[in-house]
Scaffold this motif. Structure first.
Motif, PDB file in Angstrom:
ATOM      1  N   UNK A 267       0.837  -1.206   0.000  1.00 20.07           N
ATOM      2  CA  UNK A 267       0.000   0.000   0.000  1.00 20.07           C
ATOM      3  C   UNK A 267       0.872   1.256   0.000  1.00 20.07           C
ATOM      4  N   UNK A 268       1.900   1.258   0.850  1.00 16.57           N
ATOM      5  CA  UNK A 268       2.797   2.415   0.918  1.00 16.57           C
ATOM      6  C   UNK A 268       3.559   2.593  -0.392  1.00 16.57           C
ATOM      7  N   UNK A 269       4.019   1.482  -0.972  1.00 16.44           N
ATOM      8  CA  UNK A 269       4.717   1.555  -2.262  1.00 16.44           C
ATOM      9  C   UNK A 269       3.830   2.206  -3.322  1.00 16.44           C
ATOM     10  N   UNK A 270       2.549   1.839  -3.331  1.00 13.45           N
ATOM     11  CA  UNK A 270       1.638   2.356  -4.350  1.00 13.45           C
ATOM     12  C   UNK A 270       1.338   3.843  -4.131  1.00 13.45           C
ATOM     13  N   UNK A 271       1.237   4.267  -2.871  1.00 21.47           N
ATOM     14  CA  UNK A 271       1.043   5.695  -2.585  1.00 21.47           C
ATOM     15  C   UNK A 271       2.236   6.498  -3.099  1.00 21.47           C
ATOM     16  N   UNK A 272       3.426   5.962  -2.844  1.00 14.90           N
ATOM     17  CA  UNK A 272       4.653   6.651  -3.278  1.00 14.90           C
ATOM     18  C   UNK A 272       4.778   6.659  -4.800  1.00 14.90           C
ATOM     19  N   UNK A 273       4.525   5.490  -5.406  1.00 17.05           N
ATOM     20  CA  UNK A 273       4.646   5.384  -6.867  1.00 17.05           C
ATOM     21  C   UNK A 273       3.663   6.303  -7.589  1.00 17.05           C
ATOM     22  N   UNK A 274       2.442   6.439  -7.035  1.00 13.95           N
ATOM     23  CA  UNK A 274       1.425   7.271  -7.681  1.00 13.95           C
ATOM     24  C   UNK A 274       1.547   8.750  -7.317  1.00 13.95           C
ATOM     25  N   UNK A 275       2.512   9.054  -6.427  1.00  9.87           N
ATOM     26  CA  UNK A 275       2.784  10.437  -6.035  1.00  9.87           C
ATOM     27  C   UNK A 275       1.504  11.151  -5.593  1.00  9.87           C
ATOM     28  N   UNK A 276       0.802  10.520  -4.664  1.00  4.18           N
ATOM     29  CA  UNK A 276      -0.496  11.043  -4.256  1.00  4.18           C
ATOM     30  C   UNK A 276      -0.405  12.327  -3.432  1.00  4.18           C
ATOM     31  N   UNK A 277       0.718  12.558  -2.800  1.00 10.07           N
ATOM     32  CA  UNK A 277       0.875  13.775  -1.994  1.00 10.07           C
ATOM     33  C   UNK A 277      -0.246  13.900  -0.963  1.00 10.07           C
ATOM     34  N   UNK A 278      -0.440  12.829  -0.217  1.00  9.80           N
ATOM     35  CA  UNK A 278      -1.487  12.778   0.792  1.00  9.80           C
ATOM     36  C   UNK A 278      -0.844  12.594   2.166  1.00  9.80           C
ATOM     37  N   UNK A 279      -1.417  13.197   3.186  1.00 10.33           N
ATOM     38  CA  UNK A 279      -1.002  12.952   4.563  1.00 10.33           C
ATOM     39  C   UNK A 279      -1.989  11.960   5.176  1.00 10.33           C
ATOM     40  N   UNK A 280      -1.533  11.193   6.176  1.00 11.95           N
ATOM     41  CA  UNK A 280      -2.441  10.237   6.804  1.00 11.95           C
ATOM     42  C   UNK A 280      -2.022   9.919   8.227  1.00 11.95           C
ATOM     43  N   UNK A 281      -2.948   9.310   8.952  1.00  2.61           N
ATOM     44  CA  UNK A 281      -2.683   8.807  10.304  1.00  2.61           C
ATOM     45  C   UNK A 281      -3.282   7.425  10.429  1.00  2.61           C
ATOM     46  N   UNK A 282      -2.806   6.665  11.392  1.00  3.15           N
ATOM     47  CA  UNK A 282      -3.346   5.320  11.630  1.00  3.15           C
ATOM     48  C   UNK A 282      -2.930   4.829  13.011  1.00  3.15           C
ATOM     49  N   UNK A 283      -3.514   3.706  13.403  1.00  9.03           N
ATOM     50  CA  UNK A 283      -3.158   3.064  14.664  1.00  9.03           C
ATOM     51  C   UNK A 283      -2.253   1.869  14.396  1.00  9.03           C
ATOM     52  N   UNK A 284      -1.285   1.675  15.297  1.00  4.75           N
ATOM     53  CA  UNK A 284      -0.293   0.610  15.176  1.00  4.75           C
ATOM     54  C   UNK A 284      -0.394  -0.375  16.331  1.00  4.75           C
ATOM     55  N   UNK A 285       0.009  -1.607  16.071  1.00  8.09           N
ATOM     56  CA  UNK A 285       0.472  -2.513  17.119  1.00  8.09           C
ATOM     57  C   UNK A 285       1.982  -2.398  17.114  1.00  8.09           C
ATOM     58  N   UNK A 286       2.523  -1.819  18.177  1.00  5.14           N
ATOM     59  CA  UNK A 286       3.962  -1.533  18.175  1.00  5.14           C
ATOM     60  C   UNK A 286       4.815  -2.793  18.370  1.00  5.14           C
ATOM     61  N   UNK A 287       4.198  -3.891  18.779  1.00  6.74           N
ATOM     62  CA  UNK A 287       4.974  -5.110  18.959  1.00  6.74           C
ATOM     63  C   UNK A 287       5.174  -5.869  17.647  1.00  6.74           C
ATOM     64  N   UNK A 288       4.555  -5.397  16.544  1.00  9.35           N
ATOM     65  CA  UNK A 288       4.761  -6.085  15.262  1.00  9.35           C
ATOM     66  C   UNK A 288       5.177  -5.117  14.154  1.00  9.35           C
ATOM     67  N   UNK A 289       5.601  -3.902  14.527  1.00  8.82           N
ATOM     68  CA  UNK A 289       6.049  -2.944  13.520  1.00  8.82           C
ATOM     69  C   UNK A 289       7.574  -3.017  13.405  1.00  8.82           C
ATOM     70  N   UNK A 290       8.105  -2.744  12.225  1.00 15.69           N
ATOM     71  CA  UNK A 290       9.558  -2.715  12.050  1.00 15.69           C
ATOM     72  C   UNK A 290       9.981  -1.346  11.529  1.00 15.69           C
ATOM     73  N   UNK A 291      11.233  -1.022  11.732  1.00 15.31           N
ATOM     74  CA  UNK A 291      11.754   0.299  11.408  1.00 15.31           C
ATOM     75  C   UNK A 291      11.707   0.617   9.915  1.00 15.31           C
ATOM     76  N   UNK A 292      12.099  -0.302   9.016  1.00 12.59           N
ATOM     77  CA  UNK A 292      12.036   0.032   7.580  1.00 12.59           C
ATOM     78  C   UNK A 292      10.630   0.372   7.093  1.00 12.59           C
ATOM     79  N   UNK A 293       9.608  -0.332   7.599  1.00 12.88           N
ATOM     80  CA  UNK A 293       8.246  -0.037   7.193  1.00 12.88           C
ATOM     81  C   UNK A 293       7.824   1.342   7.699  1.00 12.88           C
ATOM     82  N   UNK A 294       8.188   1.677   8.922  1.00  9.95           N
ATOM     83  CA  UNK A 294       7.867   2.996   9.453  1.00  9.95           C
ATOM     84  C   UNK A 294       8.503   4.099   8.606  1.00  9.95           C
ATOM     85  N   UNK A 295       9.745   3.875   8.207  1.00 14.03           N
ATOM     86  CA  UNK A 295      10.428   4.871   7.378  1.00 14.03           C
ATOM     87  C   UNK A 295       9.704   5.047   6.039  1.00 14.03           C
TER      88      UNK A 295
END
Length: 373
Positions: A267-295
């Protein structure tokens, strides 16, 4: 067959939305979308946004002349939901009243025993249920064939028709019927750190939660097994919200957007590839998130990332809440938020079952420590 769906005058009364902002009600908009797709005449009435009083509501019912009226019900607004059902019956006792929503799924017998103006309760996921329910009214068939409801038979006995199978492929659902509400009346804007007041829209791309926090209604409403839109459908809806409704900010309303790292990366790759220029927020489970995905998410437009700590004391967090991670995960997530420059939003709860005053003080201590990171 005509179907009218109401949001009670006080709205949903979730504390975080107690200011002047307001979100489109995705749950009832999904119901409106599937009814409309099947050719039913459907009207959605957000009495909260329209500022309707009870006289206005009665007039709305009289004018539309529905065969059935549905009301979305939370624990906070349940008394207004019950009053609305009473008004329906005062207008026309032959109108069938059906209630759904998180409170109904958890207090079903109590509702039908005590609220005589309510005929039917829809339990959990409602799209397929409401179609079968509408068809039963249209054909004058028995409600006994409609899976996923509680109702009274002609003798007043309360019957349950059995669990309804969850919708496996969410891509088959139409997008929420935002055109059925006066969306221009929804004051949904988000201030972002670049100084802009951005027009926002909400979206939910998945259902269910594999976890089991004791205070959460999601496992009851949606189940614990995760189901999600395909990345393409997610992007299609985001672009629809941008093109048709002028969205500049997307509020992902998923309980756990990062439940599947592969899906979210796409999903993030597609937002970047399509250059949507959108801001967003969401909720995380911090015990299953990794640093590269956050970046990557920050590159795609992540502005605010919310996450549940719930309790400072490890015993309460793990044994009572059922969140099985140590507090260093929260500290690490906040450190990453500073590194990638997005706003972290931790959630805390006080007065957990068996929580002592000393354990509550641990929560306050962690609140203070996180502010200093």
């Amino acid at each position: 067959m005509k179907f009218q769906i109401f949001i009670p005058p006080q709205g949903y009364v979730a504390q975080r939305w107690s200011d002047d902002s307001s979100m489109p009600p995705l749950g009832v908009l999904f119901l409106g979308a599937v009814l409309e797709k099947r050719g039913y005449d459907v009207e959605i009435v957000p009495a909260d946004i329209l500022g309707y009083n009870w006289k206005d509501i009665a007039k709305k019912i009289e004018d539309f002349k529905p065969d059935a009226v549905g009301v979305t019900t939370t624990t906070e607004n349940r008394f207004e939901s019950f009053k609305l059902a009473k008004i329906v019956k005062q207008v026309n006792p032959n109108i069938v009243t059906i209630l759904g929503g998180p409170h109904i799924s958890m207090a079903k017998m109590d509702t039908l025993i005590h609220i005589k103006d309510v005929d039917v309760l829809s339990i959990g996921e409602g799209e397929n249920t409401i179609i079968d329910f509408a068809e039963a009214i249209k054909t004058r068939d028995s409600f006994s064939k409609v899976k996923g409801i509680y109702y009274r038979d002609k003798y007043g006995k309360i019957l349950f028709t059995g669990e309804r199978k969850k919708i496996e492929n969410l891509d088959e659902l139409p997008f929420p019927a935002r055109h059925l509400i006066p969306i221009e009346k929804y004051n949904f804007y988000i201030d972002t750190r670049d100084g802009k007041n951005r027009r926002a829209q909400n979206i939910i791309t998945s259902r269910g939660c594999p976890f089991n926090c004791y205070f959460c209604a999601t496992p009851i409403n949606w189940g614990r097994r995760m189901r999600g839109y395909s990345p393409k459908k997610v992007l299609d809806e985001i672009e629809l919200l941008m093109d048709r409704y002028g969205a500049e900010f997307i509020w992902f309303y998923d309980d756990t957007l990062n439940y599947d790292s592969k899906r979210l990366n796409k999903i993030m790759d597609m937002i970047i590839e399509r250059k949507l220029n959108i801001k967003f927020s969401n909720e995380f489970r911090i015990d299953i998130i990794d640093k590269p995905l956050l970046e990557k998410m920050r590159k795609a437009g992540l502005e605010m990332g919310y996450f549940g700590i719930e309790a400072g004391a490890s015993r309460v967090r793990q044994d009572i809440v059922n969140k099985h991670f140590e507090i260093d995960k929260a500290y690490k997530f906040v450190e990453w938020s500073k590194e990638f420059d997005f706003i972290p939003g931790p959630f805390f709860i006080f007065s957990h079952y068996t929580e002592t005053w000393a354990e509550a003080q641990e929560t306050i201590k962690i609140m203070k420590e996180i502010k200093t990171i």
